[in-house]
Design an enzyme around this catalytic site. Structure first.
Site, mmCIF file in Angstrom:
data_model
loop_
_atom_site.group_PDB
_atom_site.id
_atom_site.type_symbol
_atom_site.label_atom_id
_atom_site.label_comp_id
_atom_site.label_asym_id
_atom_site.label_seq_id
_atom_site.Cartn_x
_atom_site.Cartn_y
_atom_site.Cartn_z
ATOM 1 N N ARG A 119 0.851 -1.191 0.000
ATOM 2 C CA ARG A 119 0.000 0.000 0.000
ATOM 3 C C ARG A 119 0.887 1.242 0.000
ATOM 4 O O ARG A 119 1.023 1.950 0.992
ATOM 5 C CB ARG A 119 -0.943 -0.026 1.197
ATOM 6 C CG ARG A 119 -2.098 -0.999 0.984
ATOM 7 C CD ARG A 119 -3.232 -0.791 1.956
ATOM 8 N NE ARG A 119 -4.478 -1.305 1.416
ATOM 9 C CZ ARG A 119 -5.635 -1.246 2.043
ATOM 10 N NH1 ARG A 119 -5.705 -0.691 3.236
ATOM 11 N NH2 ARG A 119 -6.722 -1.718 1.492
ATOM 12 N N GLN A 124 -0.568 2.327 -5.858
ATOM 13 C CA GLN A 124 -2.001 2.631 -5.736
ATOM 14 C C GLN A 124 -2.808 2.106 -6.916
ATOM 15 O O GLN A 124 -3.920 1.599 -6.748
ATOM 16 C CB GLN A 124 -2.214 4.146 -5.612
ATOM 17 C CG GLN A 124 -2.043 4.670 -4.196
ATOM 18 C CD GLN A 124 -2.349 6.157 -4.122
ATOM 19 O OE1 GLN A 124 -2.255 6.877 -5.134
ATOM 20 N NE2 GLN A 124 -2.701 6.636 -2.947
ATOM 21 N N ASP A 127 -3.778 -1.581 -6.468
ATOM 22 C CA ASP A 127 -4.355 -1.961 -5.176
ATOM 23 C C ASP A 127 -5.777 -2.499 -5.332
ATOM 24 O O ASP A 127 -6.758 -1.758 -5.308
ATOM 25 C CB ASP A 127 -4.341 -0.750 -4.234
ATOM 26 C CG ASP A 127 -4.695 -1.106 -2.802
ATOM 27 O OD1 ASP A 127 -5.162 -2.243 -2.564
ATOM 28 O OD2 ASP A 127 -4.508 -0.252 -1.923
ATOM 29 N N SER A 130 -8.275 -1.891 -2.275
ATOM 30 C CA SER A 130 -8.871 -0.559 -2.204
ATOM 31 C C SER A 130 -9.946 -0.359 -3.263
ATOM 32 O O SER A 130 -11.014 0.203 -2.990
ATOM 33 C CB SER A 130 -7.789 0.522 -2.352
ATOM 34 O OG SER A 130 -6.950 0.539 -1.221
ATOM 35 N N TYR A 225 -3.082 0.605 8.832
ATOM 36 C CA TYR A 225 -4.076 -0.379 9.234
ATOM 37 C C TYR A 225 -4.433 -0.173 10.708
ATOM 38 O O TYR A 225 -3.588 0.188 11.526
ATOM 39 C CB TYR A 225 -3.552 -1.816 9.052
ATOM 40 C CG TYR A 225 -3.361 -2.235 7.631
ATOM 41 C CD1 TYR A 225 -4.445 -2.513 6.806
ATOM 42 C CD2 TYR A 225 -2.087 -2.374 7.091
ATOM 43 C CE1 TYR A 225 -4.268 -2.914 5.494
ATOM 44 C CE2 TYR A 225 -1.898 -2.772 5.781
ATOM 45 C CZ TYR A 225 -2.996 -3.048 4.991
ATOM 46 O OH TYR A 225 -2.824 -3.437 3.690
#
Length: 375
Positions: A119, A124, A127, A130, A225
């Site tokens: 991450r 991105q 991902d 996400s 997280y």
């Protein structure tokens, strides 16, 4: 090199890993795609569209593919079809799916795990978690609206003023923030809670009210997280959520701790005190659920409250969920394939972060340590 895209076998799965646009973009003299017939049907993409993009439509993608790309972890039967020495890109749940990881190593399958893509800002665009959390957060709000016997927005009518519904979103990660934004667009009054200090600003920027507690920076890891908290924190958290549950119309829970069962945040006594006709959409159902009464995969009714434990919410928005997945995986392929060959360069942060098994070994350190610690 041949890349095979099988039809997903998980019950209720409607998504497909790669769309025709990415097939056309990535195909070359060195890279060919084979699509199992019907793989795109759940996302309303016919075999003919794949064929027009340059893919070959086949009944068996496993027999001669060098790389298999799928969404869900392979079943025992599907694993048996993978040729020794080939490569797999998939969700794997490696921290809990120990048998699968061991079998992949034994069969000399080099496996890239989509959950473990770093991450980072650079990653991105790859991902998957996400992108699919965005879809799930959106769908969770629509499901909540369908369960309620009320309007979401405030309405001024000749029959009087109708007050807006109040929605509580627990967990302000990607899914939670999308749920907040969607509920606001539908006109609901939105409140949110998260243990991470950074979440307050994000929640309020979307126009929602943040349920405030004395938060500690230790509530999140360096990667962003959430982590488990101490007993005193949990006691205060339960009081706050109990008070909120009594007055809201819908609760959407999204709280997860990476690699662990979902924390129980909505206790049975909280559900008992909720308003009749209200609902809970438990987005953490796949990891056990944030509500104590959630039954994963089921929609139940308890004292007039609907508790929705539907699994795989992104599959309820198949076209755009597949579109986002396809772009994520396409970006990953440009990272791990060079000149028609798969790279296993562990100096590459992306490859090092998500390559789980290679050359008959479990090489992802965290996965290896967890599996060895449970044997």
């Amino acid at each position: 090199m041949i890349i095979g895209i099988p039809k997903e076998s998980l019950t209720g799965e409607t998504r497909v890993a790669i769309l025709p646009a990415e097939v056309k973009k990535l195909s070359s003299d060195l890279l060919k795609f084979k699509i199992e017939s019907g793989a795109g049907n759940g996302s309303f993409i016919a075999d003919e569209i794949y064929a027009e993009s340059g893919a070959e439509i086949v009944s068996d993608v496993y027999s001669d593919s060098d790389l298999i790309i799928r969404i869900n972890p392979p079943t025992e039967e599907e694993l048996s079809k993978l040729n020794n020495g080939t490569c797999l890109i998939s969700l794997l749940a490696p921290f809990t799916n120990h048998a699968l990881v061991n079998q992949l190593a034994e069969k000399n399958i080099s496996s890239y795990c989509l959950e473990l893509i770093p991450r980072s800002t650079y990653a991105q665009s790859m991902d998957v978690l996400s992108s699919q959390a965005t879809v799930g957060g959106y769908r969770a709000v629509l499901n909540a609206a369908s369960h309620l016997s009320k309007f979401f927005p405030m309405l001024m009518t000749p029959a009087g003023t109708i007050k807006p519904s109040t929605v509580l979103v627990i967990g302000a990660g990607v899914a939670g923030l999308q749920a907040i934004a969607t509920a606001k667009r539908l006109g609901a009054k939105v409140e949110a809670f998260d243990v991470r200090p950074v979440a307050r600003e994000q929640v309020e920027s979307l126009g929602a009210k943040f349920l405030y507690m004395d938060l500690d920076d230790s509530a999140e890891t360096d990667s962003g997280y959430a982590v488990e908290m101490n007993e005193e924190f949990i006691r205060k958290e339960m009081e706050l959520l109990h008070d909120a549950a009594k007055r809201v119309d819908a609760i959407i829970t999204t709280a997860l701790i990476f690699g662990r069962p979902a924390p129980i945040l909505i206790k049975d006594y909280m559900v008992n005190d909720m308003q009749p006709g209200s609902c809970i959409i438990d987005m953490a159902a796949e990891n056990g659920g944030n509500c104590e009464l959630t039954k994963p995969g089921e929609i139940i009714h308890h004292n007039g409250v609907t508790i929705d434990g539907t699994l795989n919410l992104p599959a309820q928005v198949p076209y755009h969920a597949s579109q986002m997945l396809s772009k994520n995986i396409s970006k990953l392929l440009t990272e791990v394939i060079e000149d028609g060959k798969i790279k296993f360069d562990l100096e590459n942060d992306i490859i090092k972060g998500c390559l789980v098994t290679h050359e008959k070994n479990i090489i992802h350190e965290m996965t290896k340590n967890i599996i060895e610690g449970n044997t």
